[in-house]
Design an enzyme around this catalytic site. Structure first.
Site, PDB file in Angstrom:
ATOM      1  N   HIS A 263       0.841  -1.205   0.000  1.00  0.00           N
ATOM      2  CA  HIS A 263       0.000   0.000   0.000  1.00  0.00           C
ATOM      3  C   HIS A 263       0.879   1.260   0.000  1.00  0.00           C
ATOM      4  CE1 HIS A 263      -3.705   2.303   1.146  1.00  0.00           C
ATOM      5  NE2 HIS A 263      -2.798   3.119   1.622  1.00  0.00           N
ATOM      6  N   GLU A 264       1.763   1.341   0.976  1.00  0.00           N
ATOM      7  CA  GLU A 264       2.625   2.524   1.052  1.00  0.00           C
ATOM      8  C   GLU A 264       3.568   2.578  -0.146  1.00  0.00           C
ATOM      9  OE1 GLU A 264       1.679   4.726   3.041  1.00  0.00           O
ATOM     10  OE2 GLU A 264       0.395   3.438   4.265  1.00  0.00           O
ATOM     11  N   GLU A 293      -4.586   7.712  -3.213  1.00  0.00           N
ATOM     12  CA  GLU A 293      -5.044   6.441  -2.641  1.00  0.00           C
ATOM     13  C   GLU A 293      -5.267   5.390  -3.733  1.00  0.00           C
ATOM     14  OE1 GLU A 293      -4.828   6.004   0.419  1.00  0.00           O
ATOM     15  OE2 GLU A 293      -6.047   4.270   0.956  1.00  0.00           O
TER      16      GLU A 293
HETATM   17 ZN    ZN Z   1      -3.140   5.216   1.714  1.00  0.00          ZN
END
Ligand code: ZN
Length: 499
Positions: A263-264, A293
């Site tokens: 995710h990061e 995101e």
């Molecule tokens: Zn995020």
């Protein structure tokens, strides 16, 4: 040439150096700062924030902007025109709020956050209630300063995070999405739930770290211009030339470490894919929280939770995680990553129910800001929506309306960017799939470069040149829609649950 434009850009590039320095200090505070340095660090960060604000509201900025806007040579150059358009937007945001309100917001946020932390620990909504009432009143004032004409207050606040997005458009996107997600939740409840296996085996943290670093390197994260460290809550921050990621490790949940890192890592690839020559200017900045995101969710969910990825990843997991992998295979772990279980806590939610948590918050905060829902009635309204959308009973406010820090920090209009991220991610993944002749064979052999290059070309390198809606249209040939996300979930989870 255009002196005002050059002066303006030189000024904002220097202001950005201050912001990047503050980001580096904030990163250090979360990753390595000894506890005794806290007071000095707070003073350092406060000084940098004040200097940035002074520079952003410098009267010369308004003069330079006016000169640029009157200059046909600037208007004729798409890059310069985009920079001026975005700097005008930033300037209005920075100058429309009266200093008194800015200071009151900052002071209230800091105290409300402490009150929230104590109230959550004690599951005592009554203790947080006066702070939330104060915060809602301040956010209403803030929205009134920011909005133009009859714009709803919620829209004025949401525009800070997702330029151009409004509640009316979100309701159109969310209403059919909610129906289909609730229907999917009911269907999956009758299916064959995957077993939890790898995610519960104790694994040495050093082994976990080797594993997630190998995956992050394969994704193409440039360790020459970035780092991976640990923090309690994973994050990604750009320090204006290099990108700092953090992840976390639980001894008995390697899949959490992998998901957090991917995710990061997706956020980090976006930051590393911005145009380095535009650093410190709008064209070198991420365009919105929703688009940011989308990059993290794409790598976390469309890559990291796919069967093809696990075909490639399984031998690497075995190499680094050793005995923990005994008796398992790629198919079992792929299924395990996609288990769906309606739950109380947003940050622990799975891919299929996460957005229902967001929609509860979207409903409630519009009602709060419009004055339609008294703060005192928030817990009852929250619990009713959880029953309706997720089919769960909220046992206490700690696991209910006190779970998120956002409102105590003054972040209203923010939550939907999480769902927008999921929708943009699915639409980008589908477009890349078409353009690259199928992602599956690439992921199966761990060849992530074509996907990364597609994202760089169609999303990253543009910075703030196009607003999110236009970026989506250009990259995917269509306006944002929930259809690609629903198709992705229904196809994948239908297979996992044997439906
Ligand atoms: Zn995020």
């Amino acid at each position: 040439m255009t002196a005002a434009y050059d002066d303006l850009l030189a000024h904002v590039r220097e202001t950005h150096l201050l912001a990047a320095t503050a980001a580096l200090l904030a990163w250090d505070q979360e990753t390595g700062m000894p506890p005794g340095a806290g007071d000095v660090r707070a003073r350092q960060l406060a000084l940098l924030a004040r200097l940035q604000h002074e520079r952003a509201t410098d009267p010369r900025v308004a003069d330079w902007l006016a000169a640029c806007e009157a200059d046909p040579r600037v208007a004729a150059d798409p890059e310069r025109a985009a920079n001026v358009r975005e700097l005008r937007r930033d300037h209005e945001r920075n100058t429309r709020l009266p200093q008194r309100l800015v200071e009151e917001l900052a002071a209230t946020e800091s105290r409300a956050q402490q009150a929230w932390a104590e109230a959550r620990a004690a599951s005592d909504f009554a203790a947080f209630r006066p702070w939330l009432e104060r915060m809602v009143a301040l956010q209403q004032q803030k929205a009134d300063c920011l909005r133009r004409g009859p714009m709803p207050r919620w829209d004025a606040l949401a525009d800070l995070y997702e330029p151009g997005m409004c509640a009316a458009e979100l309701r159109q996107l969310f209403a059919p999405l909610r129906e289909r997600l609730v229907a999917l939740r009911h269907r999956l409840a009758a299916g064959r739930a995957p077993k939890v296996a790898l995610g519960r085996v104790p694994i040495d943290e050093a082994r976990q770290e080797q594993f997630v670093r190998a995956v992050l390197a394969a994704m193409g994260f440039d360790f020459g211009r970035g780092r991976l460290d640990r923090s309690a809550h994973p994050f990604c921050t750009s320090t204006g030339g290099d990108v700092r990621l953090t992840t976390r490790f639980h001894r008995d949940n390697v899949l959490d470490a992998l998901g957090s890192t991917m995710h990061e890592g997706g956020h980090g690839l976006y930051e590393q894919g911005l145009d380095p020559d535009a650093l410190g200017t709008p064209l070198g900045e991420p365009v919105s929280l929703g688009i940011h995101e989308s990059q993290s969710r794409l790598w976390e969910n469309h890559v990291g939770r796919s069967a093809a990825f696990w075909t490639w990843c399984w031998p690497i997991a075995q190499q680094h995680l050793g005995n923990a992998c005994d008796g398992l295979d790629a198919a079992a772990v792929f299924a395990e990553c996609n288990a769906v279980e309606p739950s109380l806590i947003r940050v622990e939610a799975d891919e299929a129910t996460y957005d229902l948590h967001v929609m509860v918050r979207f409903e409630v905060e519009q009602e709060l800001l419009a004055g339609a829902l008294p703060v005192a009635d928030l817990p009852a309204r929250w619990n009713a929506l959880y029953r309706d959308y997720l089919g769960v009973e909220v046992p206490d406010d700690r696991r209910g309306c006190l779970q998120d820090v956002h409102w105590s920090c003054g972040l209203f209009g923010y939550f939907p960017t999480y769902t927008l991220g999921n929708l943009f991610a699915a639409q980008f993944a589908a477009a890349a799939d078409r353009a690259l002749g199928g992602l599956e064979p690439l992921l199966r052999r761990g060849d992530f470069a074509p996907l990364r290059a597609w994202l760089r070309e169609h999303v990253h390198r543009h910075g703030r040149r196009f607003r999110p809606a236009e970026l989506c249209q250009r990259a995917t040939g269509a306006p944002l829609s929930a259809a690609p996300f629903l198709a992705h979930l229904e196809r994948k989870l239908g297979a996992v649950y044997g439906l």
